[in-house]
Every structure is written in C-alpha cells, then in structure tokens.
Design a protein around this motif. Structure first.
Motif, mmCIF file in Angstrom:
data_model
loop_
_atom_site.group_PDB
_atom_site.id
_atom_site.type_symbol
_atom_site.label_atom_id
_atom_site.label_comp_id
_atom_site.label_asym_id
_atom_site.label_seq_id
_atom_site.Cartn_x
_atom_site.Cartn_y
_atom_site.Cartn_z
ATOM 1 N N MET A 203 0.826 -1.194 0.000
ATOM 2 C CA MET A 203 0.000 0.000 0.000
ATOM 3 C C MET A 203 0.870 1.258 0.000
ATOM 4 S SD MET A 203 -2.785 -1.521 -0.250
ATOM 5 C CE MET A 203 -3.961 -0.168 -0.106
ATOM 6 N N PRO A 204 0.279 2.418 -0.333
ATOM 7 C CA PRO A 204 1.064 3.654 -0.424
ATOM 8 C C PRO A 204 1.884 3.966 0.822
ATOM 9 C CG PRO A 204 -1.112 3.989 -1.355
ATOM 10 C CD PRO A 204 -1.122 2.619 -0.755
ATOM 11 N N GLU A 205 1.312 3.720 2.003
ATOM 12 C CA GLU A 205 2.061 4.036 3.229
ATOM 13 C C GLU A 205 3.294 3.130 3.364
ATOM 14 O OE1 GLU A 205 -1.729 1.718 4.490
ATOM 15 O OE2 GLU A 205 -1.139 3.210 2.989
ATOM 16 N N THR A 206 3.186 1.896 2.852
ATOM 17 C CA THR A 206 4.338 0.995 2.885
ATOM 18 C C THR A 206 5.394 1.442 1.881
ATOM 19 O OG1 THR A 206 2.869 -0.812 3.526
ATOM 20 C CG2 THR A 206 5.047 -1.419 2.727
ATOM 21 N N SER A 207 4.956 1.855 0.692
ATOM 22 C CA SER A 207 5.901 2.399 -0.294
ATOM 23 C C SER A 207 6.636 3.605 0.277
ATOM 24 C CB SER A 207 5.163 2.790 -1.576
ATOM 25 O OG SER A 207 4.644 1.662 -2.244
ATOM 26 N N ASN A 208 5.924 4.421 1.051
ATOM 27 C CA ASN A 208 6.562 5.599 1.657
ATOM 28 C C ASN A 208 7.588 5.200 2.718
ATOM 29 O OD1 ASN A 208 5.268 7.579 0.110
ATOM 30 N ND2 ASN A 208 3.449 7.528 1.426
ATOM 31 N N LYS A 209 7.308 4.108 3.451
ATOM 32 C CA LYS A 209 8.301 3.602 4.416
ATOM 33 C C LYS A 209 9.548 3.133 3.676
ATOM 34 C CE LYS A 209 5.014 1.839 7.878
ATOM 35 N NZ LYS A 209 4.485 0.581 8.493
ATOM 36 N N ILE A 210 9.336 2.409 2.578
ATOM 37 C CA ILE A 210 10.467 1.894 1.804
ATOM 38 C C ILE A 210 11.291 3.041 1.233
ATOM 39 C CG2 ILE A 210 11.038 0.640 -0.335
ATOM 40 C CD1 ILE A 210 8.596 -1.180 0.362
ATOM 41 N N LYS A 211 10.638 4.118 0.863
ATOM 42 C CA LYS A 211 11.325 5.281 0.291
ATOM 43 C C LYS A 211 12.381 5.832 1.241
ATOM 44 C CE LYS A 211 10.247 9.769 -1.835
ATOM 45 N NZ LYS A 211 9.162 10.742 -2.119
ATOM 46 N N THR A 212 12.212 5.640 2.541
ATOM 47 C CA THR A 212 13.139 6.196 3.530
ATOM 48 C C THR A 212 14.386 5.333 3.729
ATOM 49 O OG1 THR A 212 12.124 5.064 5.437
ATOM 50 C CG2 THR A 212 11.161 7.176 4.760
ATOM 51 N N LEU A 213 14.461 4.186 3.060
ATOM 52 C CA LEU A 213 15.545 3.233 3.309
ATOM 53 C C LEU A 213 16.747 3.508 2.396
ATOM 54 C CD1 LEU A 213 13.418 -0.041 3.690
ATOM 55 C CD2 LEU A 213 14.312 1.443 5.500
ATOM 56 N N GLY A 214 17.248 4.709 2.449
ATOM 57 C CA GLY A 214 18.479 5.055 1.734
ATOM 58 C C GLY A 214 18.380 4.866 0.236
ATOM 59 N N PHE A 298 2.555 -9.865 6.059
ATOM 60 C CA PHE A 298 3.359 -9.849 4.836
ATOM 61 C C PHE A 298 3.976 -8.472 4.625
ATOM 62 C CE2 PHE A 298 3.937 -8.906 0.347
ATOM 63 C CZ PHE A 298 4.738 -9.968 -0.063
ATOM 64 N N GLU A 299 3.193 -7.417 4.792
ATOM 65 C CA GLU A 299 3.728 -6.064 4.604
ATOM 66 C C GLU A 299 4.849 -5.776 5.603
ATOM 67 O OE1 GLU A 299 1.301 -2.637 2.653
ATOM 68 O OE2 GLU A 299 0.224 -3.315 4.440
ATOM 69 N N ASP A 300 4.641 -6.173 6.852
ATOM 70 C CA ASP A 300 5.680 -5.957 7.863
ATOM 71 C C ASP A 300 6.953 -6.715 7.495
ATOM 72 O OD1 ASP A 300 3.906 -4.392 9.253
ATOM 73 O OD2 ASP A 300 3.391 -5.936 10.736
ATOM 74 N N TRP A 301 6.789 -7.983 7.110
ATOM 75 C CA TRP A 301 7.936 -8.802 6.691
ATOM 76 C C TRP A 301 8.634 -8.175 5.487
ATOM 77 C CZ3 TRP A 301 8.412 -11.255 1.903
ATOM 78 C CH2 TRP A 301 9.495 -12.134 1.762
ATOM 79 N N PHE A 302 7.851 -7.718 4.536
ATOM 80 C CA PHE A 302 8.367 -7.155 3.292
ATOM 81 C C PHE A 302 9.292 -5.963 3.575
ATOM 82 C CE2 PHE A 302 8.040 -4.488 -0.506
ATOM 83 C CZ PHE A 302 8.155 -5.411 -1.533
ATOM 84 N N VAL A 303 8.826 -5.034 4.412
ATOM 85 C CA VAL A 303 9.628 -3.844 4.733
ATOM 86 C C VAL A 303 10.908 -4.238 5.465
ATOM 87 C CG1 VAL A 303 9.692 -1.669 6.000
ATOM 88 C CG2 VAL A 303 7.635 -2.312 4.730
ATOM 89 N N LYS A 304 10.795 -5.167 6.420
ATOM 90 C CA LYS A 304 11.986 -5.608 7.165
ATOM 91 C C LYS A 304 13.008 -6.255 6.236
ATOM 92 C CE LYS A 304 9.588 -6.321 11.547
ATOM 93 N NZ LYS A 304 9.041 -7.341 12.514
ATOM 94 N N GLU A 305 12.536 -7.046 5.271
ATOM 95 C CA GLU A 305 13.452 -7.714 4.355
ATOM 96 C C GLU A 305 14.118 -6.710 3.408
ATOM 97 O OE1 GLU A 305 14.480 -10.908 4.320
ATOM 98 O OE2 GLU A 305 13.332 -11.207 6.161
ATOM 99 N N ILE A 306 13.358 -5.729 2.947
ATOM 100 C CA ILE A 306 13.942 -4.695 2.082
ATOM 101 C C ILE A 306 15.010 -3.922 2.863
ATOM 102 C CG2 ILE A 306 13.496 -2.544 0.855
ATOM 103 C CD1 ILE A 306 12.570 -4.979 -0.691
ATOM 104 N N ALA A 307 14.751 -3.675 4.139
ATOM 105 C CA ALA A 307 15.720 -2.941 4.962
ATOM 106 C C ALA A 307 17.040 -3.709 5.069
ATOM 107 C CB ALA A 307 15.135 -2.675 6.346
ATOM 108 N N LYS A 308 16.987 -5.035 5.019
ATOM 109 C CA LYS A 308 18.212 -5.845 5.104
ATOM 110 C C LYS A 308 19.107 -5.674 3.881
ATOM 111 C CE LYS A 308 16.115 -9.544 7.868
ATOM 112 N NZ LYS A 308 15.713 -10.976 7.857
ATOM 113 N N THR A 309 18.532 -5.181 2.789
ATOM 114 C CA THR A 309 19.309 -5.064 1.557
ATOM 115 C C THR A 309 20.163 -3.797 1.541
ATOM 116 O OG1 THR A 309 17.591 -3.854 0.318
ATOM 117 C CG2 THR A 309 17.462 -6.248 0.309
#
Length: 310
Positions: A203-214, A298-309
């Motif tokens: 969802m958009p709020e999740t995309s916005n969280k991902i946007k902050t990951l450098g 799934f969304e929570d897992w997704f953001v955490k996994e992207i952060a690991k990259t």
C-alpha cells in the motif's frame, strides 16, 4: 547470523521485471538463503533485457552471484512479454550504476543448474518466478538430480480467472508445456498463485516507508512508480516476492495439499492451472498451494526484508 554452511542453497529462475527485482533483492540479502545461481529467462521482457536487469540488480547490491542466461522463448510457443506492466526495459525508472557482474554465456542454464545441484552437500531449492521453461529443461535433461532438489517453489498459476488468458496466469500461460513438465515431475512443489499476489499488496504508506531506506529505498520507490502491477495509489501486487516468502516465512500463508493440472491442449484454455481444491479430478496430490496470506504480516515482513538489503 546463520553460518554459511547452514544456509539453504537456492537457484532462482527469473524474468525481471519489477516484482522479480524485489524478490531477487530479498533472496540475496536474507541470512538464511545462499543464492548459488540466477537464471534469467524471457518473460516480462526479452532475454537480453532480463539478463541485463539481473546484472544491474546484482551490481547495485554488490552480490557477485553467477548469472547464466536461459531460454529466449517457450518450449513450443512464440514468446510474449509483459512490457505493458513492467515498462520497455522491465525496470524503468532508476539510473542503475555501471554493470560489474559478468554473465556466463558458455554454459546452458540446465547444465548450470545441474552443476550447482550435483556439487551441493545440501538439498537445493529451485525458485521459479518467471515462465518455467528452464526448470522444465533441467528436469528433462537431468531427472536424477531431482533427488537432490529439496523443493520447487513457484509463483504462478491461478485459482480462478487469469491475467494472461481467460483462465491462465502469465508465468504458466506463457509456457504451458513447461509448467506441465514441472508438475508431473514428482518433485515436491509449493506454489503461490496469482490471487494470493493480489492479496499481498504494498500500500502507499508501505511504499513511503520503503522510500526512507536510503539508496535501496529510493531505487525501489522509483521502480514502483513505473510498475503497473496494480496501482501505486491503491496498492501494488508483489507477486514474485511471495515465492521467496514461501521459502523464508511459510507461516504467513494458508496452504493446501492438492493436485494441480496444467491444461496444454485447450483452444482457449491452454495454460490454465486447475488447482483442484475440492478433489473433482480424483488425482493424487502433487503440490502444496497457498490460498491466503496474512496481508498485515506480509507487509511488515516485506519492509523488514527490504531494509536488510541496505
């Protein structure tokens, strides 16, 4: 940190594609997986473009993983693509750095899979997140290797209607004959069908969280803005990440043992995956099918996994 010797060895067959890019990023950065080989295949875009996109991603993440290009068309049918969903290059929207990851053009994809599996001391997981042509060729050419394959984990097929044909999903519908070879191989198979991918929206709020990951977040946010797998404003469908989630986090899913039959002869239904949840066909189970996913987890897992990259 998991000891490298204890990591699960993995081979990925893929056609990046934006959701493939996310799946590759998660798989290559997760501490429990050891991605031994990536086999690009024609699918979302041409083989030349999926190979280039694989090199771009591995260069960006600094992952020196072996890349062996696979098939440039299905076993029997003409090639079709999904550039209308993923853009002309398959990963439009981000200026990737100069490529530093080489490609092995001297080895056939099936042979490269055989090499990895025959040398492995642990069962190897095959992950198919594109058309199944190369996995089918591997099975056909090296059937004895299946005893060293732990399982084949797929994103593909549909429980009902399709997105490629009336009843067919793109990955299976592009090469029905290959899908049939895989599902009649006797291998242990798990599959996340299209409908579960539509449940697992970012969802958009999740995309916005991902946007902050450098720089990683910036890259994915820009790719997401070009992706037509759903809506950037109403939720993006992360189909291929589901296959990686099935490997890493299977508890996110409801799964059912059933028989999956692939239609290859129907004039209008070739590529349809009959996931026989009610036992109408009276055939033995040959796959474990995900029917639902916990969307919040799934969304929570997704953001955490992207952060690991990062």
């Amino acid at each position: 940190m998991v000891d490298k010797q204890k990591k699960k060895p993995v081979i990925i067959s893929t056609d990046p594609g934006i959701d493939d890019a996310v799946a590759i990023a998660i798989a290559t950065s997760n501490e429990t997986l050891d991605v031994k080989l990536i086999v690009p295949i024609s699918g979302n875009v041409s083989l030349a473009k999926t190979t280039l996109n694989t090199q771009k991603l591995l260069t960006f993440f600094n992952k020196p993983i072996r890349v062996v290009p696979g098939s440039n068309k299905p076993l029997l049918r003409p090639a079709k693509d999904a550039s209308g969903v993923h853009g002309k290059t398959g990963m439009d929207g981000y200026p990737f750095p100069e490529i530093k990851i080489p490609v092995d053009n001297k080895t056939l994809a099936a042979t490269a899979m055989h090499q990895v599996i025959s040398e492995s001391t642990e069962p190897v997981t095959l992950v198919g997140i594109g058309p199944l042509t190369d996995i089918a060729l591997f099975i056909h050419q090296y059937p004895d290797d299946l005893k060293k394959v732990g399982e084949i984990v797929l994103m593909g097929g549909s429980l009902g209607r399709g997105n490629f044909g009336v009843l067919s999903e793109f990955n299976f519908g592009t090469d029905p004959e290959a899908a049939k070879i895989v599902f009649t191989s006797g291998a242990q198979i798990r599959v996340a069908p299209m409908e579960v991918g539509r449940q697992a929206k970012i969802m958009p709020e999740t995309s916005n969280k991902i946007k902050t990951l450098g720089s990683v977040g910036d890259m994915f946010y820009k790719l997401f803005s070009k992706y037509r797998g759903g809506s950037f404003n109403k939720g993006l469908n992360m189909y291929d990440a589901l296959a990686i989630a099935l490997v890493i986090k299977p508890e996110l899913f409801e799964q059912v043992e059933t028989h999956v039959e692939i239609e290859t002869t129907g004039r209008y239904t070739a590529g349809a995956s009959l996931m026989d949840l009610k036992g109408y066909l009276g055939m033995p189970n040959n796959a474990r099918v995900a029917t639902n996913v916990d969307t919040k987890q799934f969304e929570d897992w997704f953001v955490k996994e992207i952060a690991k990259t990062m």
